[in-house]
Structure formats: structure tokens, C-alpha cells
Design a protein around this motif. Structure first.
Motif, PDB file in Angstrom:
ATOM      1  N   GLN A 137      48.752  54.591  29.453  1.00 43.23           N
ATOM      2  CA  GLN A 137      47.807  54.358  28.404  1.00 43.23           C
ATOM      3  C   GLN A 137      47.024  53.217  28.204  1.00 43.23           C
ATOM      4  N   ARG A 138      48.058  52.070  28.049  1.00 42.72           N
ATOM      5  CA  ARG A 138      47.558  50.696  27.853  1.00 42.72           C
ATOM      6  C   ARG A 138      46.692  50.374  28.961  1.00 42.72           C
ATOM      7  N   ARG A 139      47.009  50.707  30.340  1.00 46.39           N
ATOM      8  CA  ARG A 139      46.284  50.526  31.652  1.00 46.39           C
ATOM      9  C   ARG A 139      44.992  51.119  31.427  1.00 46.39           C
ATOM     10  N   ILE A 140      44.772  52.359  30.975  1.00 40.54           N
ATOM     11  CA  ILE A 140      43.596  53.091  31.263  1.00 40.54           C
ATOM     12  C   ILE A 140      42.670  52.580  29.984  1.00 40.54           C
ATOM     13  N   LEU A 141      43.272  52.071  28.774  1.00 40.50           N
ATOM     14  CA  LEU A 141      42.535  51.664  27.695  1.00 40.50           C
ATOM     15  C   LEU A 141      42.181  50.179  28.152  1.00 40.50           C
ATOM     16  N   SER A 142      42.864  49.478  28.824  1.00 37.65           N
ATOM     17  CA  SER A 142      42.272  48.103  29.387  1.00 37.65           C
ATOM     18  C   SER A 142      41.116  48.120  30.167  1.00 37.65           C
ATOM     19  N   LEU A 143      40.915  49.119  31.250  1.00 36.77           N
ATOM     20  CA  LEU A 143      40.041  49.480  32.078  1.00 36.77           C
ATOM     21  C   LEU A 143      38.737  49.967  31.211  1.00 36.77           C
ATOM     22  N   LEU A 144      38.923  50.493  30.313  1.00 41.39           N
ATOM     23  CA  LEU A 144      37.711  51.114  29.434  1.00 41.39           C
ATOM     24  C   LEU A 144      37.352  50.259  28.398  1.00 41.39           C
ATOM     25  N   ASP A 145      38.002  49.566  27.856  1.00 39.90           N
ATOM     26  CA  ASP A 145      37.791  48.635  26.526  1.00 39.90           C
ATOM     27  C   ASP A 145      37.751  47.110  26.938  1.00 39.90           C
ATOM     28  N   GLN A 146      38.214  46.512  27.910  1.00 44.38           N
ATOM     29  CA  GLN A 146      38.264  44.966  28.262  1.00 44.38           C
ATOM     30  C   GLN A 146      37.421  44.931  29.451  1.00 44.38           C
ATOM     31  N   ASP A 147      36.741  43.552  29.186  1.00 40.59           N
ATOM     32  CA  ASP A 147      36.260  42.936  30.266  1.00 40.59           C
ATOM     33  C   ASP A 147      36.933  42.347  31.272  1.00 40.59           C
ATOM     34  N   ALA A 148      36.573  41.963  32.317  1.00 39.05           N
ATOM     35  CA  ALA A 148      37.379  41.508  33.419  1.00 39.05           C
ATOM     36  C   ALA A 148      38.463  39.993  32.783  1.00 39.05           C
ATOM     37  N   GLN A 149      37.859  39.262  32.058  1.00 38.13           N
ATOM     38  CA  GLN A 149      38.673  38.240  31.631  1.00 38.13           C
ATOM     39  C   GLN A 149      39.759  38.964  30.759  1.00 38.13           C
ATOM     40  N   GLY A 150      39.410  39.781  29.839  1.00 38.27           N
ATOM     41  CA  GLY A 150      40.604  40.454  29.053  1.00 38.27           C
ATOM     42  C   GLY A 150      41.817  41.139  29.875  1.00 38.27           C
ATOM     43  N   LYS A 168      45.120  37.317  46.279  1.00 39.58           N
ATOM     44  CA  LYS A 168      43.970  37.495  45.316  1.00 39.58           C
ATOM     45  C   LYS A 168      43.287  38.560  45.463  1.00 39.58           C
ATOM     46  N   THR A 169      42.968  39.080  46.778  1.00 43.82           N
ATOM     47  CA  THR A 169      42.325  40.322  46.940  1.00 43.82           C
ATOM     48  C   THR A 169      42.984  41.621  46.414  1.00 43.82           C
ATOM     49  N   THR A 170      44.103  41.613  46.251  1.00 47.89           N
ATOM     50  CA  THR A 170      44.733  42.837  45.760  1.00 47.89           C
ATOM     51  C   THR A 170      44.813  42.553  44.311  1.00 47.89           C
ATOM     52  N   LEU A 171      45.130  41.475  43.712  1.00 49.16           N
ATOM     53  CA  LEU A 171      45.067  41.477  42.392  1.00 49.16           C
ATOM     54  C   LEU A 171      43.616  41.872  41.968  1.00 49.16           C
ATOM     55  N   ALA A 172      42.558  41.249  42.482  1.00 50.02           N
ATOM     56  CA  ALA A 172      41.304  41.744  42.221  1.00 50.02           C
ATOM     57  C   ALA A 172      41.162  43.313  42.203  1.00 50.02           C
ATOM     58  N   ALA A 173      41.515  43.946  43.178  1.00 49.92           N
ATOM     59  CA  ALA A 173      41.355  45.300  43.254  1.00 49.92           C
ATOM     60  C   ALA A 173      42.040  46.047  42.167  1.00 49.92           C
ATOM     61  N   TYR A 174      43.283  45.400  41.924  1.00 53.35           N
ATOM     62  CA  TYR A 174      44.079  45.963  40.492  1.00 53.35           C
ATOM     63  C   TYR A 174      43.166  45.913  39.309  1.00 53.35           C
ATOM     64  N   LEU A 175      42.617  44.774  39.138  1.00 51.92           N
ATOM     65  CA  LEU A 175      41.644  44.383  37.842  1.00 51.92           C
ATOM     66  C   LEU A 175      40.345  45.120  38.089  1.00 51.92           C
ATOM     67  N   GLY A 176      39.816  45.733  39.204  1.00 55.85           N
ATOM     68  CA  GLY A 176      38.621  46.235  39.134  1.00 55.85           C
ATOM     69  C   GLY A 176      37.598  45.409  39.410  1.00 55.85           C
ATOM     70  N   VAL A 177      37.724  43.923  40.100  1.00 55.80           N
ATOM     71  CA  VAL A 177      36.969  43.002  39.938  1.00 55.80           C
ATOM     72  C   VAL A 177      36.536  42.527  41.663  1.00 55.80           C
ATOM     73  N   SER A 178      35.454  41.745  41.970  1.00 56.98           N
ATOM     74  CA  SER A 178      35.842  41.084  43.346  1.00 56.98           C
ATOM     75  C   SER A 178      36.649  39.959  43.289  1.00 56.98           C
ATOM     76  N   ARG A 179      36.915  39.814  44.638  1.00 57.86           N
ATOM     77  CA  ARG A 179      37.876  38.414  44.684  1.00 57.86           C
ATOM     78  C   ARG A 179      36.986  37.402  44.075  1.00 57.86           C
ATOM     79  N   GLU A 180      35.769  37.177  44.178  1.00 54.00           N
ATOM     80  CA  GLU A 180      34.945  35.988  43.732  1.00 54.00           C
ATOM     81  C   GLU A 180      35.022  35.836  42.121  1.00 54.00           C
ATOM     82  N   THR A 181      34.829  37.002  41.369  1.00 56.26           N
ATOM     83  CA  THR A 181      35.050  37.228  40.097  1.00 56.26           C
ATOM     84  C   THR A 181      36.597  36.684  39.978  1.00 56.26           C
ATOM     85  N   LEU A 182      37.466  37.180  40.507  1.00 58.54           N
ATOM     86  CA  LEU A 182      38.690  36.926  40.125  1.00 58.54           C
ATOM     87  C   LEU A 182      38.952  35.279  40.247  1.00 58.54           C
TER      88      LEU A 182
END
Length: 186
Positions: A137-150, A168-182
Motif C-alpha cells: 500500500q505504501r508503494r502504491i500510494l507513493s507512485l500515485l501521490d508523490q513526485d519523483a523527488q518524494g 542507477k538504471t534499475t533504481l530509475a525503473a523502480y522509481l518510474g523515472v528516466s536515468r537522467e531524472t534520477l
């Protein structure tokens, strides 16, 4: 390996030496290499895995080939494709090793047997399942409600060791952002 499992169980419920020997007899150890698959999409999943060493990732690859990381699993964590494990259907996720790993494998049959034979183990798995629901639930809510920084700050707060262990590429995929954004987030 067995000491790690016993300590893990005893964080929730005490067990005697005799009980633990019985519990352990229902697990089988498995050693995996870095980049080796533990579960592959499309396969049947007979076991749940308790990680005693290493780091794994569970992910789904969509029709466009984009990888969506559902979770990481490190020492003292459980991982499998739970839909496939409990419902006896083909796996929809892949799970592979980011590091060399050692796991203890528990078949659904053996899990059911342990829960039927030892009420405290049924209690243990109920508590672990509930904690898993909370984390999901915490993971889903973070994807729905937080921006990349959060999402990045939450990841660092919850799992600081991942920053050194995961590309870094793997972390970016987990966070749902590009490597550049990470790269801009640190």
C-alpha cells in the motif's frame, strides 16, 4: 542460513529447537549466480523464497519492452510471484539476482503443512502477509501521490543500502523515472 531464518521467525514468535528443526526440514537451500533467474514470466511457481544472502529484483515487462520493477528483496525478505504461487497460474513477473544469492525455498505444500502443524507458524505467516500488504500500500500510494523527488527520498529513507547496491538504471525503473531524472534527484 538456518540461523538467519530462526532469528527472522523469532522476531514474531519464539520457537523451540525441536520446532525449528521441524520447520527447517520443510525448506531447501538454493544458491544462485548474479543475473540468474529465480522466477521467469510464463513459468509455474512452486516456491516462496526467503533471502539469506544477496539482492533480487521482481519486475514486469510490458508489451513495449519497458521494465517495471515491483520490488527488491534482500537478506531477511521473502520474494516470489505470489499470484502464481498461491493461485497455481503462470508467473507474470521475472525475478532475477542483482548479486549472488542464497535463498531458502518453501513449497506451498510445505507451507500449508507447517501452518497446519504449528499454529505459531500460521501466526508468523499471517503477520508477515499483513506487513507485506502495508508495504505494498505504501508503494502504491507513493507512485500515485508523490513526485519523483518524494519517491526518491522515501526510497533513501526506507532502504539506504540500495543506493550502493543497485545500478542507477534499475533504481530509475523502480522509481518510474528516466536515468537522467534520477541523476537530477540526488
Amino acid at each position: 542460513m538456518s540461523t538467519i531464518l530462526r532469528h527472522h521467525i523469532e522476531e514474531i514468535t519464539p520457537v523451540s529447537d525441536e520446532e525449528f528443526d521441524y520447520i527447517l526440514s520443510h525448506f531447501k537451500p538454493k544458491t544462485l549466480r548474479k543475473h540468474q533467474f529465480l522466477v521467469q514470466a510464463g513459468s509455474l511457481v512452486d516456491e516462496d523464497y526467503f533471502v539469506t544472502e544477496g539482492l533480487l529484483k521482481s519486475y514486469y515487462t510490458n508489451d513495449q519492452g519497458k521494465e517495471h520493477i515491483l520490488q527488491f528483496a534482500m537478506k531477511n525478505w521473502w520474494i516470489t510471484d505470489y499470484q502464481a504461487y498461491f493461485k497455481r497460474v503462470a508467473a507474470t513477473t521475472d525475478i532475477d539476482c542483482l548479486e549472488p544469492c542464497q535463498v531458502l525455498c518453501l513449497s506451498l505444500h510445505n507451507r500449508d503443512k507447517l501452518c497446519a502443524d504449528l499454529q505459531k507458524i500460521e501466526h508468523f505467516f499471517r503477520v508477515k502477509s499483513n506487513l507485506g500488504y502495508v508495504a505494498l500500500q505504501r508503494r502504491i500510494l507513493s507512485l500515485l501521490d508523490q513526485d519523483a523527488q518524494g519517491r526518491y527520498e522515501q526510497l533513501i529513507a526506507l532502504y539506504p543500502s540500495l543506493l550502493q547496491r543497485v545500478p542507477k538504471t534499475t533504481l530509475a525503473a523502480y522509481l518510474g523515472v528516466s536515468r537522467e531524472t534520477l541523476s537530477r534527484l540526488h
